[in-house]
Design a protein around this motif. Structure first.
Motif, PDB file in Angstrom:
ATOM      1  N   SER A 142       1.312   1.382   5.335  1.00 32.83           N
ATOM      2  CA  SER A 142       2.263   0.809   4.394  1.00 32.83           C
ATOM      3  C   SER A 142       3.672   0.963   4.956  1.00 32.83           C
ATOM      4  O   SER A 142       4.531   0.129   4.741  1.00 32.83           O
ATOM      5  N   PHE A 198     -17.876   7.419   8.444  1.00 29.71           N
ATOM      6  CA  PHE A 198     -18.987   8.016   7.703  1.00 29.71           C
ATOM      7  C   PHE A 198     -20.291   7.306   8.059  1.00 29.71           C
ATOM      8  O   PHE A 198     -21.319   7.943   8.234  1.00 29.71           O
ATOM      9  N   ILE A 245     -13.943  16.232  -0.743  1.00 31.79           N
ATOM     10  CA  ILE A 245     -14.540  17.565  -0.657  1.00 31.79           C
ATOM     11  C   ILE A 245     -14.807  18.167  -2.034  1.00 31.79           C
ATOM     12  O   ILE A 245     -15.710  18.986  -2.210  1.00 31.79           O
ATOM     13  N   GLY A 270      -2.888   4.489   4.355  1.00 28.60           N
ATOM     14  CA  GLY A 270      -1.623   5.046   3.907  1.00 28.60           C
ATOM     15  C   GLY A 270      -0.488   4.812   4.893  1.00 28.60           C
ATOM     16  O   GLY A 270       0.505   4.161   4.565  1.00 28.60           O
ATOM     17  N   PRO A 271      -0.616   5.342   6.118  1.00 34.26           N
ATOM     18  CA  PRO A 271       0.469   5.189   7.081  1.00 34.26           C
ATOM     19  C   PRO A 271       0.881   3.736   7.309  1.00 34.26           C
ATOM     20  O   PRO A 271       2.052   3.446   7.501  1.00 34.26           O
ATOM     21  N   ILE A 306      -3.074  10.015   0.870  1.00 37.10           N
ATOM     22  CA  ILE A 306      -3.946  10.459   1.958  1.00 37.10           C
ATOM     23  C   ILE A 306      -4.512  11.868   1.749  1.00 37.10           C
ATOM     24  O   ILE A 306      -5.723  12.052   1.761  1.00 37.10           O
ATOM     25  N   PHE A 332      -7.162  -2.100   5.250  1.00 36.42           N
ATOM     26  CA  PHE A 332      -7.009  -2.092   3.805  1.00 36.42           C
ATOM     27  C   PHE A 332      -7.045  -0.639   3.322  1.00 36.42           C
ATOM     28  O   PHE A 332      -7.930   0.115   3.693  1.00 36.42           O
ATOM     29  N   GLY A 333      -6.060  -0.266   2.524  1.00 36.17           N
ATOM     30  CA  GLY A 333      -6.063   1.091   1.987  1.00 36.17           C
ATOM     31  C   GLY A 333      -5.532   2.145   2.933  1.00 36.17           C
ATOM     32  O   GLY A 333      -5.644   3.323   2.662  1.00 36.17           O
ATOM     33  N   SER A 364     -19.525  16.420   2.451  1.00 34.45           N
ATOM     34  CA  SER A 364     -20.001  15.325   1.611  1.00 34.45           C
ATOM     35  C   SER A 364     -21.214  14.578   2.151  1.00 34.45           C
ATOM     36  O   SER A 364     -21.805  13.805   1.427  1.00 34.45           O
ATOM     37  N   ARG A 384       3.581  11.198   3.956  1.00 32.17           N
ATOM     38  CA  ARG A 384       4.568  10.139   3.898  1.00 32.17           C
ATOM     39  C   ARG A 384       5.856  10.539   3.204  1.00 32.17           C
ATOM     40  O   ARG A 384       6.876   9.891   3.369  1.00 32.17           O
ATOM     41  N   ILE A 440      -7.014  12.068  -1.050  1.00 29.47           N
ATOM     42  CA  ILE A 440      -8.296  11.414  -0.772  1.00 29.47           C
ATOM     43  C   ILE A 440      -9.193  12.375   0.006  1.00 29.47           C
ATOM     44  O   ILE A 440     -10.387  12.500  -0.266  1.00 29.47           O
ATOM     45  N   VAL A 441      -8.594  13.073   0.958  1.00 28.72           N
ATOM     46  CA  VAL A 441      -9.370  14.074   1.684  1.00 28.72           C
ATOM     47  C   VAL A 441      -9.894  15.121   0.698  1.00 28.72           C
ATOM     48  O   VAL A 441     -11.073  15.468   0.694  1.00 28.72           O
ATOM     49  N   ASP A 482     -12.147   5.050  -2.614  1.00 28.39           N
ATOM     50  CA  ASP A 482     -10.716   4.890  -2.400  1.00 28.39           C
ATOM     51  C   ASP A 482     -10.273   5.178  -0.972  1.00 28.39           C
ATOM     52  O   ASP A 482      -9.096   5.088  -0.666  1.00 28.39           O
ATOM     53  N   ALA A 483     -11.199   5.536  -0.112  1.00 27.03           N
ATOM     54  CA  ALA A 483     -10.823   5.813   1.275  1.00 27.03           C
ATOM     55  C   ALA A 483     -10.537   4.504   2.005  1.00 27.03           C
ATOM     56  O   ALA A 483     -10.946   3.438   1.573  1.00 27.03           O
ATOM     57  N   PRO A 496      -3.406  12.543   8.213  1.00 26.51           N
ATOM     58  CA  PRO A 496      -4.052  13.684   7.550  1.00 26.51           C
ATOM     59  C   PRO A 496      -5.571  13.520   7.414  1.00 26.51           C
ATOM     60  O   PRO A 496      -6.286  14.511   7.335  1.00 26.51           O
ATOM     61  N   LYS A 497      -6.043  12.290   7.418  1.00 30.22           N
ATOM     62  CA  LYS A 497      -7.490  12.128   7.312  1.00 30.22           C
ATOM     63  C   LYS A 497      -8.184  12.594   8.589  1.00 30.22           C
ATOM     64  O   LYS A 497      -9.314  13.042   8.555  1.00 30.22           O
ATOM     65  N   LEU A 522     -15.949   7.893  -0.056  1.00 26.39           N
ATOM     66  CA  LEU A 522     -15.209   7.671  -1.280  1.00 26.39           C
ATOM     67  C   LEU A 522     -14.721   6.225  -1.353  1.00 26.39           C
ATOM     68  O   LEU A 522     -14.211   5.693  -0.379  1.00 26.39           O
ATOM     69  N   PHE A 529       0.807  -1.217   0.000  1.00 23.30           N
ATOM     70  CA  PHE A 529       0.000   0.000   0.000  1.00 23.30           C
ATOM     71  C   PHE A 529       0.841   1.270   0.000  1.00 23.30           C
ATOM     72  O   PHE A 529       0.336   2.353   0.240  1.00 23.30           O
ATOM     73  N   MET A 540     -14.375  16.776   5.568  1.00 25.30           N
ATOM     74  CA  MET A 540     -14.907  15.708   4.717  1.00 25.30           C
ATOM     75  C   MET A 540     -16.371  15.445   5.040  1.00 25.30           C
ATOM     76  O   MET A 540     -17.194  15.284   4.155  1.00 25.30           O
TER      77      MET A 540
END
Ligand code: SF4
Ligand code: SF4
Lengths: 362, 334
Positions: free
Chosen positions: B274, B61, A315, B271-272, A307, B268-269, B102, A81, A310-311, B52-53, B90-91, B50, A48, B98
């Motif tokens: 990985s 959500f 939006i 970021g950190p 990341i 799954f998916g 949304s 990252r 995606i945020v 891809d989140a 960051p999320k 989303l 990932f 977000m």
């Protein structure tokens, strides 16, 4: 002579190569990212890891067997990252038996001492700071020339009358800039390059759409990673304006934030007041600005699992609605195919054309 | 009628709900958590967020959706930094934005920003701001804040004694402690609290281990003091608080001998993860060959698959331990 290499970011290697050789290093040129690069990167990077991490690792795995001793890259300061790329890459490369070191250039404004220290590692002949400054200045000017010429192709390509003429001219003039060495030569090469490009036969009356491109820095700057989306769009009669250029970005990061940066921030404020690292907030702010400037659409390019993007993507539909500008996002990874991308782009271009026509009749 | 403040039961809920709950209740609000994750909540999230989140964001959500229409306010703080050093993913930093931009018909958000690097009493100021949204004033807020912090201390000290957040909440509420018996094995289960403790999304991981006689140590069971003493495990520390804690816990636990196995729970998916996952793997190899398993969780993780994998893993560790007991030394690198 230390053997060094660096990441492949668009055409910028032409400038970095000159700089590093001037300082007295032997440069092993990074190849343009290819299928093989991706395969290598995907094989050895965590599943990932974001796409740029994989491409860069793949690039290093192509150059390291040629005896690279030092890799030069830029860090980027958290919370994303990017700042960890280097460390991860080093660990992986070492575990594969390559005794390489990685020098990470952080913005000199934040880490002035580290910057100087790093420069010294790349300065085997102990040149004076003054001499180094001169080298950097020339390299910077070359980067600017490269950026300026590229920007011009974005304007000419959608208007060319012979398909592919712009790209061919562009390839040719890049070599001129590549060969220029002194400041005067670089400026001259840039001038002739611009004239040469302007000679490409164009149809000035063509109805050209304007699209802004936003997103994560690496996939924005390396055409091989975004499947040459700008060229594809140009061929569809779309003039693109990219929100990031290496000379624009390095400057932002290097000196105080420019006024332009501030307006992007202000534009993003109602939607995303927080700086996320990466370029997530810029993607929002630039989309607003493109809308205000009357562009026909915006395309967001983001690495898969990125990341901040995606945020931003979560939006963007609201921004698109509020400012009535179509937005299309591509999450890129090694599986993204050129054909699929082209289909989505064609549909997007149709949508923008219909919108534009509707606006005209209204 | 009292103002209803909704708190989505995911992400930082597992660490800070007791404090938040105390605070808002003290101000006279009715606190409504969205409750345990269910299939419906997950489905709502998958539909809304989303594609891809990462799973936890989708799930969050869903929890928000479950509260829409039930509450007057939603408490979704923007938690940036709580320890002066590392920030959250960051999320987390963009979470209120977000949600706000949304999800349709969201009630007003109480989206105070918490960044303790900015000033000395930033945490209190954030609480004060949250209290002011509800119309509370000076004194009342200070008192509510003190109580909230006291609850938080009690909650954390229970976690450090080895209880899980669910158990600790129960103890805080009823005062009685569930029975505990010693298992045959001890595993470190490392991962973000919103994965490890969410019984639905983790497919009942902790419960299953308990049934198989495995004691569990999690990041939250360790005192931060101890974790922050794990110096220099990386050349450059991780920027994200939760990932950083996972790695520190790993290094601490791997140095002790009473851990029989390590399970990394990862989304799954994410970021950190990985990075965290890769570093964790390297750490496991670096110390000694403790059996290691990585459990990747997504919205489709099925009961059966995980159960079989867990059982196989526990059996393997058990056999290894028995062999090791009979002839010590045979445990050295496989
Ligand atoms: S900005 Fe995106 S691509 Fe860059 S390091 Fe962060 S997650 Fe990866
Ligand atoms: S840390 Fe990973 S799982 Fe948690 S919100 Fe960020 S990306 Fe999602």
């Amino acid at each position: 002579m230390p053997r060094i290499t660096f990441p492949h970011v668009g055409e910028s290697y032409r400038s970095f190569k000159m700089l590093m050789e001037d300082l007295g290093n032997e440069v092993i040129l990074p190849p343009r990212p290819s299928k093989r690069t991706l395969d290598l990167g995907v094989r050895y990077a965590p599943e990932f890891a974001c796409f740029p991490v994989k491409i860069l690792l793949g690039t290093y795995l192509e150059t390291c067997p040629q005896g690279v001793e030092l890799i030069i890259t830029s860090g980027g300061v958290g919370p994303c990252r990017a700042g960890h790329y280097a460390q991860l890459h080093k660990k992986i490369l070492r575990s594969l038996g390559y005794q390489v070191d990685i020098v990470v250039f952080e913005p000199p404004r934040l880490y002035p001492l580290e910057f100087l220290h790093n420069i010294q590692r790349l300065n085997p002949h102990r040149m004076s700071y003054r001499a180094i400054y001169e080298c950097i200045r020339r390299a910077w000017r070359k980067l600017q020339a490269l950026d300026n010429v590229e920007k011009l192709t974005h304007k000419i390509r959608p208007r060319e009358t012979v398909r592919g003429a712009t790209t061919r001219a562009y390839r040719r003039v890049l070599e001129w800039i590549d060969r220029a060495y002194s400041l005067a030569e670089i400026e001259e090469a840039e001038q002739s390059a611009i004239e040469e490009l302007k000679k490409v036969p164009q149809d000035p009356y063509r109805d050209v759409l304007r699209v802004g491109i936003v997103g994560e820095v690496y996939v924005l700057l390396e055409p091989a990673s975004n499947l040459e989306i700008e060229e594809t769009l140009g061929n569809l009669g779309v003039e693109v304006e990219r929100s990031l250029f290496l000379t624009g970005w390095t400057r932002d990061n290097t000196w105080a934030e420019t006024t332009e940066g501030l307006t992007v921030k202000e534009a993003a404020l109602p939607y995303l007041p927080e700086l996320l690292g990466g370029h997530g907030r810029d993607s929002i702010g630039n989309t607003v600005l493109y809308a205000k400037r009357g562009f026909d659409g915006v395309i967001q390019l983001a690495p898969f699992t990125c990341i901040p993007e995606i945020v931003a993507r979560t939006i963007l539909p609201r921004v698109s609605e509020d400012h009535s500008i179509p937005v299309l996002t591509f999450f890129l990874d090694e599986q993204t195919g050129k054909a699929g991308m082209a289909t989505r782009l064609e549909a997007f271009v149709d949508l923008m054309r219909r919108k534009k026509a509707a606006r005209r009749t209204a | 009628m009292a103002v209803r403040v909704g708190i989505p039961s995911s992400l930082l809920y597992y660490l800070y709900y007791p404090a938040w709950n105390t605070f808002f209740s003290e101000l006279g609000a009715r606190v409504i958590p969205s409750g345990n994750t269910t299939r419906e909540i997950l489905d709502l999230g998958v539909k809304e967020a989303l594609a891809d989140a990462c799973v936890p964001i989708k799930l969050y959500f869903g929890h928000v959706k479950a509260l829409v229409g039930q509450v007057d306010y939603l408490f979704i703080p923007r938690v940036v930094c709580l320890n002066r050093e590392t920030t959250y993913c960051p999320k987390f930093l963009g979470l209120p934005d977000m949600i706000l931009h949304s999800i349709k018909n969201v009630p007003p958000l109480i989206d105070v920003r918490i960044d303790v690097r900015e000033e000395r009493d930033a945490l209190f100021k954030a609480y004060r701001q949250a209290g002011q949204v509800l119309g509370a004033t000076g004194r009342v807020i200070i008192q509510a804040y003190r109580k909230a912090m006291a609850t938080e201390r009690r909650f954390f000290s229970l976690l450090r004694k080895g209880w899980s957040p669910h158990e600790a909440l129960q103890i805080l509420k009823t005062g009685s402690r569930p029975p505990k018996k010693k298992g045959r094995l001890t595993f470190a289960v490392l991962g973000y609290p919103y994965l490890v403790y969410d019984q639905y999304i983790s497919v009942g991981l902790l419960g299953r281990l308990k049934k198989m006689g495995v004691d569990v140590v999690t990041v939250e069971n360790l005192a931060p003091r101890v974790l922050y003493r794990q110096k220099d495990y990386l050349e450059k520390r991780l920027f994200w608080t939760l990932g950083d804690l996972v790695l520190r816990a790993a290094h601490y636990l791997l140095r002790r001998t009473n851990i029989d196995g390590v399970i990394h729970v990862t989304a799954f998916g994410c970021g950190p993860d990985s990075l965290v996952g890769k570093y964790l793997e390297m750490a496991v190899h670096q110390y000694r060959n403790v059996p290691f398993m990585s459990l990747s969780i997504d919205e489709h993780s099925g009961d059966a698959g995980i159960a079989t994998r867990l059982e196989a893993f526990v059996d393997m560790v058990m056999r290894k331990k028995e062999v090791g007991l009979q002839c010590p030394g045979s445990l050295s690198p496989m």
